[in-house]
Design a protein around this motif. Sequence first.
Motif, PDB file in Angstrom:
ATOM      1  N   HIS A  60       0.838  -1.196   0.000  1.00  0.00           N
ATOM      2  CA  HIS A  60       0.000   0.000   0.000  1.00  0.00           C
ATOM      3  C   HIS A  60       0.873   1.247   0.000  1.00  0.00           C
ATOM      4  CE1 HIS A  60      -3.319  -2.699   0.982  1.00  0.00           C
ATOM      5  NE2 HIS A  60      -2.562  -3.200   1.946  1.00  0.00           N
ATOM      6  N   PHE A  61       0.466   2.243  -0.811  1.00  0.00           N
ATOM      7  CA  PHE A  61       1.093   3.550  -0.781  1.00  0.00           C
ATOM      8  C   PHE A  61       0.426   4.358   0.337  1.00  0.00           C
ATOM      9  CE2 PHE A  61       2.101   3.603  -5.642  1.00  0.00           C
ATOM     10  CZ  PHE A  61       3.026   2.591  -5.448  1.00  0.00           C
ATOM     11  N   ASN A  62       1.236   4.891   1.236  1.00  0.00           N
ATOM     12  CA  ASN A  62       0.681   5.659   2.345  1.00  0.00           C
ATOM     13  C   ASN A  62       0.667   7.162   2.074  1.00  0.00           C
ATOM     14  OD1 ASN A  62       0.201   3.355   3.900  1.00  0.00           O
ATOM     15  ND2 ASN A  62       2.318   3.327   4.605  1.00  0.00           N
ATOM     16  N   PHE A  63       1.295   7.573   0.957  1.00  0.00           N
ATOM     17  CA  PHE A  63       1.183   8.943   0.488  1.00  0.00           C
ATOM     18  C   PHE A  63       0.373   8.913  -0.807  1.00  0.00           C
ATOM     19  CE2 PHE A  63       5.568   9.282   2.561  1.00  0.00           C
ATOM     20  CZ  PHE A  63       5.038   9.681   3.776  1.00  0.00           C
ATOM     21  N   SER A  64       0.235  10.046  -1.445  1.00  0.00           N
ATOM     22  CA  SER A  64      -0.470  10.068  -2.730  1.00  0.00           C
ATOM     23  C   SER A  64       0.289   9.197  -3.731  1.00  0.00           C
ATOM     24  CB  SER A  64      -0.578  11.497  -3.252  1.00  0.00           C
ATOM     25  OG  SER A  64       0.701  11.982  -3.644  1.00  0.00           O
ATOM     26  N   ILE A  65      -0.409   8.754  -4.740  1.00  0.00           N
ATOM     27  CA  ILE A  65       0.228   7.882  -5.738  1.00  0.00           C
ATOM     28  C   ILE A  65       1.412   8.583  -6.394  1.00  0.00           C
ATOM     29  CG2 ILE A  65      -0.095   6.759  -7.984  1.00  0.00           C
ATOM     30  CD1 ILE A  65      -2.909   6.035  -7.139  1.00  0.00           C
ATOM     31  N   LEU A  66       1.240   9.850  -6.761  1.00  0.00           N
ATOM     32  CA  LEU A  66       2.314  10.585  -7.426  1.00  0.00           C
ATOM     33  C   LEU A  66       3.525  10.731  -6.519  1.00  0.00           C
ATOM     34  CD1 LEU A  66       3.394  12.147  -9.818  1.00  0.00           C
ATOM     35  CD2 LEU A  66       2.273  14.211  -8.917  1.00  0.00           C
ATOM     36  N   THR A  67       3.297  11.114  -5.265  1.00  0.00           N
ATOM     37  CA  THR A  67       4.411  11.275  -4.314  1.00  0.00           C
ATOM     38  C   THR A  67       5.126   9.952  -4.087  1.00  0.00           C
ATOM     39  OG1 THR A  67       3.296  13.108  -3.198  1.00  0.00           O
ATOM     40  CG2 THR A  67       5.039  11.990  -1.975  1.00  0.00           C
ATOM     41  N   SER A  68       4.347   8.892  -3.912  1.00  0.00           N
ATOM     42  CA  SER A  68       4.929   7.566  -3.677  1.00  0.00           C
ATOM     43  C   SER A  68       5.769   7.119  -4.862  1.00  0.00           C
ATOM     44  CB  SER A  68       3.822   6.546  -3.400  1.00  0.00           C
ATOM     45  OG  SER A  68       3.091   6.889  -2.238  1.00  0.00           O
ATOM     46  N   LEU A  69       5.247   7.331  -6.072  1.00  0.00           N
ATOM     47  CA  LEU A  69       5.990   6.919  -7.267  1.00  0.00           C
ATOM     48  C   LEU A  69       7.273   7.724  -7.434  1.00  0.00           C
ATOM     49  CD1 LEU A  69       3.111   6.365  -9.853  1.00  0.00           C
ATOM     50  CD2 LEU A  69       4.476   4.611  -8.687  1.00  0.00           C
ATOM     51  N   LEU A  70       7.235   8.998  -7.105  1.00  0.00           N
ATOM     52  CA  LEU A  70       8.441   9.824  -7.194  1.00  0.00           C
ATOM     53  C   LEU A  70       9.502   9.357  -6.208  1.00  0.00           C
ATOM     54  CD1 LEU A  70       6.923  13.408  -7.653  1.00  0.00           C
ATOM     55  CD2 LEU A  70       8.211  12.071  -9.340  1.00  0.00           C
ATOM     56  N   ILE A  71       9.075   9.055  -4.974  1.00  0.00           N
ATOM     57  CA  ILE A  71      10.019   8.554  -3.964  1.00  0.00           C
ATOM     58  C   ILE A  71      10.617   7.231  -4.411  1.00  0.00           C
ATOM     59  CG2 ILE A  71      10.226   7.646  -1.604  1.00  0.00           C
ATOM     60  CD1 ILE A  71       8.049   9.687  -0.802  1.00  0.00           C
ATOM     61  N   LEU A  72       9.759   6.331  -4.874  1.00  0.00           N
ATOM     62  CA  LEU A  72      10.223   5.013  -5.311  1.00  0.00           C
ATOM     63  C   LEU A  72      11.118   5.112  -6.544  1.00  0.00           C
ATOM     64  CD1 LEU A  72       6.908   3.040  -4.788  1.00  0.00           C
ATOM     65  CD2 LEU A  72       9.016   2.753  -3.489  1.00  0.00           C
ATOM     66  N   SER A  73      10.837   6.088  -7.402  1.00  0.00           N
ATOM     67  CA  SER A  73      11.672   6.281  -8.589  1.00  0.00           C
ATOM     68  C   SER A  73      13.090   6.661  -8.201  1.00  0.00           C
ATOM     69  CB  SER A  73      11.060   7.362  -9.483  1.00  0.00           C
ATOM     70  OG  SER A  73      11.827   7.528 -10.663  1.00  0.00           O
TER      71      SER A  73
END
Length: 218
Positions: free
Chosen positions: A134-147
Amino acid sequence: MHFFLFYVIWWGCILGIKYSYNYLGPLLAIIAGIVHLNIIPEARKESKVILSCGVLALFVESLHLHSGVLSYEGYILSGSLLPPLWILCIWMTLGATLNYSMFFLKDRWILMVLCGGIFGPGCCFFAMKGGILHFNFSILTSLLILSVVWGISLPLMYHINKKIYRSWIDALDELELQLKICEYSKDKIGIGKAKNNKGNVYTATGEHEKALSCFNDS
């Protein structure tokens, strides 16, 4: 390891967790790992690479977990403070592809960053859609962090791989140079020692046929 097996294990994790067989993904990873290590020529070095990727996974995924970036399903032991076993197995299985189906990325550092920054969060997104994390932040924020994380992690995995394999290559290169010097000077004792030492290096890397050849020649 063929990348196809990576996806078999990946889907084994998703489907196993979805149907409450949390051990399915790790079990498939263990079986694939055993087969992989028994059919490649340098099992000892490859084992070090895979275990090193597992240690890196434990560090990175623990940061994700305890910083609140991600949360996970599929724990085999409930209440664990560590990431679940399946996500560590995914990293380790990926580590087993570095010298085989993903060998084309070797020494292409910019491409590694791009691939890690795109496909890493992409896999996490599909895992989120599959309900196993589960992403605990917004999808965009989570994807940026993971990127960012995967853009660093994938090159780091290749760097670790290069260091592990390079140490043995350097040793063999040095022994080959010694052997040529001894052959040029017709030093039979030196030739025998150099070949014996090469045999020891090959034995340490799991290349037993090459080791036996060196020992017989010495």
